[in-house]
Write an enzyme that holds these catalytic residues in place. Sequence first.
Site, PDB file in Angstrom:
ATOM      1  N   PRO A   2     161.155 106.017  77.710  1.00  0.00           N
ATOM      2  CA  PRO A   2     159.742 106.379  77.868  1.00  0.00           C
ATOM      3  C   PRO A   2     158.847 105.494  77.017  1.00  0.00           C
ATOM      4  O   PRO A   2     159.136 105.242  75.841  1.00  0.00           O
ATOM      5  CB  PRO A   2     159.714 107.836  77.395  1.00  0.00           C
ATOM      6  N   GLU A   3     157.761 105.014  77.621  1.00  0.00           N
ATOM      7  CA  GLU A   3     156.823 104.140  76.937  1.00  0.00           C
ATOM      8  C   GLU A   3     155.507 104.883  76.741  1.00  0.00           C
ATOM      9  O   GLU A   3     155.441 106.099  76.945  1.00  0.00           O
ATOM     10  CB  GLU A   3     156.664 102.844  77.739  1.00  0.00           C
ATOM     11  N   LYS A  58     154.716 105.485  70.685  1.00  0.00           N
ATOM     12  CA  LYS A  58     155.597 106.217  71.603  1.00  0.00           C
ATOM     13  C   LYS A  58     156.054 107.552  71.007  1.00  0.00           C
ATOM     14  O   LYS A  58     157.036 108.140  71.458  1.00  0.00           O
ATOM     15  CB  LYS A  58     156.816 105.360  71.954  1.00  0.00           C
ATOM     16  N   ARG A 262     166.616  92.173  77.504  1.00  0.00           N
ATOM     17  CA  ARG A 262     165.895  93.041  78.428  1.00  0.00           C
ATOM     18  C   ARG A 262     165.525  92.274  79.693  1.00  0.00           C
ATOM     19  O   ARG A 262     165.187  91.094  79.640  1.00  0.00           O
ATOM     20  CB  ARG A 262     164.628  93.596  77.780  1.00  0.00           C
TER      21      ARG A 262
END
Length: 273
Positions: A2-3, A58, A262
């Site tokens: 989650p960002e 976050k 990533r």
Amino acid sequence: MPELPEVETLKNSLKDKLIGLIIENVELKRDNLRYKLSPLLATEILNTNILDVRRRAKYLIIDFNNDYSLIVHLGMNGRFTLQSANYKTQKHDHVIFDLSNGEKLIFNDTRRFGMIYSFKTDLLEKEFFNDLGIEPFSDLLTLEYLKDKLQTKKIPIKNLIMDNRVIVGVGNIYASESLHLARIHPDKSGNDLRDDEIENLIKAIRDVLTKAITAGGTTLKDFVNGDNKPGYFTKQLKVYGREGQSCLSCSSTIIKIKHSGRSTFYCKTCQYS
């Protein structure tokens, strides 16, 4: 993971429902998170009134009337949801908060990369968030600020905008999407960006994050808000997760590369600079 938009969505889904309620009981079910749960969590916020629910980077923050705050990070796939009084405990529930309205607030994390702490409210910025950079929507995020941060950095701009010491909350999904909107190649060195590119990038980051928040975040697999509802920004993604498909702007093929392990997605035609 989650960002910022997902945590903002979580905050928005919980805030009005939690403010004014009292924590009547805290049950620590499993302490085997990335950072072991402190036994103090069960007592420091017990019988306290919830004053506010907010976000920093976050992190979700719940402030109480005893000058303590609860800090929650969802990790890779954590969930923080409201449940009814007859909720049946699940295997990966780590903390259960009993609320004065009869509902339960559940922290569930199957992969155990999340964290949950209690901390003195007035010390949060100085001691807990002291290494964090500027919020994307802050007036402090200006051309001058970002130019100063980038001018000595000979590393890919994608890595730089994901650095929480520079700008908080811009994770992997939204970094790819923002660079595509700004028409900047993700491999371009930060110190090579022109002033107009920096200004376009700031605007793109804000635009992408705003649209993602409006859509309730991005649910690729696990994310749900406090009401157990998924996010729908997945339907608006222009490049992320679209390797080999046509760019929605120019019909060129979306390419996938790696930055620090990533996945990065971009269009070689749109993002030429």
